[in-house]
Write a protein that holds these residues in place. Structure first.
Motif, mmCIF file in Angstrom:
data_model
loop_
_atom_site.group_PDB
_atom_site.id
_atom_site.type_symbol
_atom_site.label_atom_id
_atom_site.label_comp_id
_atom_site.label_asym_id
_atom_site.label_seq_id
_atom_site.Cartn_x
_atom_site.Cartn_y
_atom_site.Cartn_z
ATOM 1 N N TYR A 127 34.139 31.854 -2.061
ATOM 2 C CA TYR A 127 35.101 31.267 -2.995
ATOM 3 C C TYR A 127 34.538 31.394 -4.406
ATOM 4 N N SER A 155 34.327 29.323 -6.677
ATOM 5 C CA SER A 155 33.577 28.132 -7.083
ATOM 6 C C SER A 155 32.216 28.033 -6.406
ATOM 7 N N GLU A 170 31.898 25.475 -1.537
ATOM 8 C CA GLU A 170 33.336 25.381 -1.300
ATOM 9 C C GLU A 170 33.747 26.259 -0.129
ATOM 10 N N ARG A 193 32.866 24.310 2.965
ATOM 11 C CA ARG A 193 33.775 23.169 3.162
ATOM 12 C C ARG A 193 35.108 23.630 3.735
ATOM 13 N N ARG A 194 35.651 24.697 3.161
ATOM 14 C CA ARG A 194 36.923 25.231 3.654
ATOM 15 C C ARG A 194 36.767 25.767 5.075
#
Length: 762
Positions: free
Chosen positions: A622, A624, A628, A631-632
């Motif tokens: 990602y 970011s 991230e 997490r996704r």
């Protein structure tokens, strides 16, 4: 059971009663003659009718008017030898809509025309359509046959009070002269660049209904009337959206989702929702976007206007209108299907916008003409052409004479020869082997007997996404052969490719192939294919459109009869559609299988799920950051849990149908929560590929044709590894199976220049 038997017998009696037609003949279909007679009668009585009454729809004028063969066929005169770059221009003579088409053909110097209105010309961009049913137009004192779609375009575009100068390929090029066709096609890039304006013809309402030719036996007044209303509403919506987008941009305001600007009868969002624009008529359902030539024609246009029937709107206006439509919160262009990324309805438009922006910034993809050529071929690979050659020739217009790509337009060559030359030119001018990512085993090949290293550019099927780009479409930053340049050679009359490289591993285990989302693939047996089945369409056509179409003496019985016939005809479609919807579960099953295979093979690894994550995303993080991404990924794993629990209790073995139904229902809510930036959108490269395990324990993503025993090789100039298979009895020859993503060696970790040997790929 007795209750069901009684119900079935009762319904059978109702069916027999409903289908009893008392031996009465079927009503005769209306022909063109009867429609014209009715139209004349209606015209005579129209003045007597109430002024508030809506006039009845007329037979489309583009089907009534038909130039008669008043003279001999038009004979082309060779283009003037005194002009350096000669072309022909079509002068469309003025006339009312109900007049036959009359025009003139004259020679012109392409270098002498300008964009000034009095000294220039407009170039027509359209689809030839079915050429088995042609119709004549008058050129001077002779006639020439053209397709129905072009005839409709000329009738709609003709001015009543002044001539209109156009360049139209079907008429301005002598299509029977191969040498002239080759030379003129080579000029098409400059023709569309120099045109004062490109006129894009998207069809007229009657053409979009599929009514072709003068035979109107299948023509229905109400259907045409509804189609006309759809077109009008669509263009009203486009103009409203475009104007509001311009105001918002000028004032620097933010668009308010679900609202928009305030009008007398509500917000713009409410107005557009009431209009319910049918965007498919401009995008998905319009053949103009599916042709390879139209890509060059619209990208090179200095100015363009989109025309549909009597409606028209500027290209830039259409572009801003669609962007504003999405900003208001409408989801008609969504590219997401139950947790799976699909082709967006706006993909054709977005691709044109991307190419235009790239060219305007004068940025060359990859830095040379070879990479740029591959970019155009990749952007248009799903578009079709009548001649296989044109999949290559249609993108050559993007290059001027100072940036020649080594391919000349010549229709005397066979398509296979053209594809050979194009692939060779790509390798020679780019210094890399990215083109190998387009070598895919299509189910239906357009050009056969090609070597494994030559892509079938003519096929319009969906292929596994090439690994030269990451999962979000950006050029991959890593390089498996340490940034080396390729030095290819050819032998055996250019049929055998010789490259340098070395084997790094071999495949010992393979998993299931990750299937594609059915909305992406129009394959035989799919719901999309069934929707186009003539039998299903005929059954749907027979269903009464209005109450007035029913048998006036027995309307209820007629309705029941028609309903029952169509119910039986639609049953296979409903069954197939349901199976494909709940088939979404099979995507999750495949991922679960892959996850378990990785876990079993990497027992000593601290976190096998990290490998699983990077395989799914082909190491695309990602923007970011990696946190991230993780997490996704963890959120996405939870969506697999419902299916995994059902498999844990062996429901997939006890009752496969129940397993798929419950799995779909359990994952439905979670899938609806996903968005365009969800983890699923990063799994692009898994589609149409399978998981592989190598002899040394490496995890990889390999082509669907990969088998146990295939070799994984690193080739000089290759951005990613490839899978090769020894050709039996081939004297050391290898067959290219496709690209691979191999965890841990994608940035040159395993490439050794000293070990490189020659591979002969056939």
């Amino acid at each position: 059971m007795p209750v069901f038997n009684k119900a079935r017998k009762a319904w059978k009696k109702v069916e027999e009663w409903a289908n009893d037609d008392d031996g009465r003949p079927e009503p005769a279909l209306q022909t063109e003659a009867t429609l014209e007679a009715e139209s004349q009668t209606e015209s005579q009585t129209e003045s007597q009718a109430n002024s508030s009454a809506e006039p009845p729809p007329r037979v489309p004028f583009c089907y009534i008017n038909n130039n008669k063969a008043i003279a001999s066929s038009y004979t082309y005169v060779p283009l003037s030898a005194n002009i350096k770059r000669p072309i022909r221009l079509l002068t469309l003579l003025p006339g009312p809509r109900d007049a036959d088409i009359q025009c003139l053909l004259t020679d012109a110097d392409l270098d002498g025309v300008g964009r000034e209105e009095d000294a220039g010309f407009e170039a027509l961009s359209y689809v030839w359509g079915d050429m088995s049913n042609t119709t004549p137009i008058q050129i001077g004192n002779a006639i020439s046959d053209i397709g129905q779609n072009l005839r409709s375009a000329l009738l709609h575009l003709r001015y009543e009070d002044r001539p209109r100068t156009l360049w139209v390929d079907a008429v301005c090029i002598n299509q029977d002269d191969i040498d002239e066709r080759s030379s003129q096609v080579a000029l098409m890039g400059d023709i569309y660049t120099k045109a004062t304006r490109v006129v894009v013809w998207l069809g007229c309402p009657c053409c979009l209904l599929g009514t072709v030719g003068p035979d109107l036996s299948s023509y229905r007044r109400e259907e045409l009337k509804e189609q006309v209303v759809k077109v009008e509403r669509l263009f009203i919506a486009i103009k409203l959206l475009g104007r509001e987008a311009a105001v918002v941009a000028k004032e620097g305001r933010q668009v308010i989702p679900k609202k928009g600007d305030q009008y007398e009868d509500g917000t713009s969002y409410e107005l557009i929702r009431k209009l319910d624009p049918d965007w498919a008529m401009v995008f998905l359902d319009n053949p103009w976007w599916t042709r390879v030539w139209t890509l060059q024609e619209i990208v090179l246009a200095h100015d363009a206007i989109m025309c549909m029937g009597s409606e028209e709107v500027g290209w830039d206006f259409l572009r801003s209108a669609t962007a504003h439509y999405m900003a208001l919160g409408f989801a008609a262009f969504s590219g997401f299907w139950f947790g799976n990324k699909t082709n967006s309805r706006l993909e054709p438009l977005n691709m044109v916008i991307s190419i235009k922006e790239m060219r305007q910034s004068e940025a060359v993809v990859g830095g040379d003409v070879g990479d740029e050529l591959l970019y155009y071929l990749a952007s248009s690979h799903w578009r079709d052409s009548k001649m296989p050659h044109d999949k290559i020739y249609a993108v050559l217009g993007f290059f001027d004479k100072d940036r020649h790509v080594g391919i000349d337009v010549d229709y005397r060559f066979a398509p296979a020869n053209v594809y050979h030359r194009a692939t060779r030119a790509l390798m020679e001018r780019s210094g890399n082997l990215d083109v190998l990512g387009f070598c895919y085993p299509f189910k239906v090949r357009r050009v056969t007997d090609l070597p494994s290293w030559v892509p079938d550019w003519g096929s319009t099927g969906n292929l596994a996404a090439p690994l030269m780009n990451d999962a979000k479409g950006k050029l991959r930053t890593t390089h498996a052969s340490k940034g080396s340049r390729s030095n290819p050679r050819w032998e055996d009359d250019n049929m055998t490719l010789i490259v340098q490289g070395h084997i790094v591993d071999s495949i010992t285990k393979v998993g299931s192939v990750k299937p594609a989302v059915f909305t992406d693939d129009l394959i035989e047996g799919s719901a999309d294919h069934l929707l186009k089945d003539p039998a299903v369409l005929a059954a749907a056509e027979s269903f009464p459109a209005t109450w007035d179409d029913l048998d006036p003496e027995r309307p209820i019985r007629h309705l029941l009869s028609e309903y029952w016939k169509n119910f039986k005809a639609a049953a296979p479609l409903a069954k197939k559609l349901l199976s494909e919807v709940i088939g979404v579960v099979s995507h999750k099953e495949c991922y679960i299988e892959w996850q378990d295979l990785i876990a079993s093979e990497l027992k000593g690894h601290p976190d096998p799920n990290v490998v699983f994550r990077d395989i799914l995303t082909t190491s695309t993080p990602y923007p970011s950051g990696q946190a991230e991404t993780q997490r996704r990924f963890e959120q996405w794993l939870k969506a697999l849990s419902s299916v995994r629990r059902l498999k844990g209790v062996k429901l997939d073995r006890i009752s496969p149908a129940m397993f798929k139904t419950l799995g779909f229902a359990a994952g439905l809510w979670k899938a609806m929560e996903e968005d365009e930036d969800s983890f699923s959108t990063y799994t692009l490269h898994t589609v149409r590929r399978r998981l592989g395990i190598t002899q040394s324990g490496r995890v990889c993503l390999v082509p669907k044709r990969a088998e146990v025993g295939d070799d994984i090789a690193l080739l000089r100039g290759g951005r990613v590894p490839v899978v090769l298979r020894p050709r039996a009895g081939g004297r050391g020859h290898m067959e290219l199976i496709g690209e691979a993503f191999v965890y841990g060696i994608m940035d040159g970790e395993a490439f050794d220049e000293a070990q490189c040997v020659e591979f002969k790929i056939v």
